[in-house]
Design a protein around this motif. Structure first.
Motif: not given
Length: 236
Positions: A37-43, A34, A56, A52-53
């Motif tokens: 995943l949070t770090w990957l989404r916000r870093t 968890r 997406s 990430r782009e």
């Protein structure tokens, strides 16, 4: 009666200071799925932002592809035009959206093929891609390893039929059936022609009459120029 006892500084400090065991260091690594995943989404880390782009964009392409597949029943649902044989209605580099030939086929389509020929289309006022009848994408002689051809279905011939008199002599290179390639017809199927070509595909040996099983779909929508990217990627 007032309490004149001074407050205990140590008690305030204990209330205001967080438990060192609960404080997280800015240099600490995420622990557990968890947190990762949070770090990957916000870093804001450059490499992660780029990945990430890309992910997406790939997801969006996949979603669009699935929607188009659901609508068309064909995969891939789009093809790029590789030559000028269908000009002026389709030009090299155009992107063409396909649909399964059996979907939304009118009652006057050829048998159960779902394809309306030029001849029938002219009688019924049925037009596609700038002229009468359906434009089909097919595998020449049914060969999977060959590049598909996108041409108009002109008329249907039966197995062993002498189709010379049925054809428009303008698109033939002979004076009788014996002088025309694939006449009599070696099998039942469609005789096809590029709108910008001088001879039927069958008359020049490009393919035998097109069996329904060789048809990948019918052309429904043409988007100018958008197919150049696909052609560049494929080296065409």
């Amino acid at each position: 009666m007032s309490d004149d006892t001074p407050p205990d500084p140590s008690s305030d400090a204990s209330r205001e200071s967080p438990d060192p065991s609960l404080a997280s260091s800015p240099d600490s690594s995420p622990e557990g799925i968890r947190e990762w995943l949070t770090w990957l989404r916000r870093t804001d880390h450059g490499a992660v932002v780029f990945a990430r782009e890309v992910a997406s964009s790939a997801l969006m392409v996949a979603v669009v592809g699935l929607v188009l597949f659901g609508a068309s029943g064909v995969w891939p649902p789009m093809v790029a035009v590789e030559s000028g044989s269908m000009e002026p209605h389709m030009e090299r580099g155009d992107l063409v959206f396909l649909m399964d030939e059996g979907r939304l086929a009118p009652a006057y389509a050829t048998g159960e093929t779902g394809v309306v020929t030029y001849r029938v289309g002219k009688e019924r006022g049925f037009r596609k891609s700038g002229s009468y009848g359906d434009v089909i994408v097919y595998r020449p002689d049914g060969r999977e390893e060959t590049t598909p051809i996108i041409h108009r279905a002109r008329f249907w011939v039966n197995d062993s039929e002498n189709w010379y008199r049925k054809a428009n002599p303008k698109y033939l290179a002979g004076d009788n059936c014996a002088e025309v390639t694939h006449c009599p017809a070696p099998n039942a199927g469609f005789v096809t022609l590029g709108d910008n070509n001088e001879l039927y595909d069958q008359a020049v040996g490009r393919s035998r009459p097109v069996r329904p099983s060789w048809v990948r779909g019918t052309a429904e929508l043409t988007i100018p120029e958008l197919g150049h990217v696909r052609l560049a990627v494929s080296g065409n």
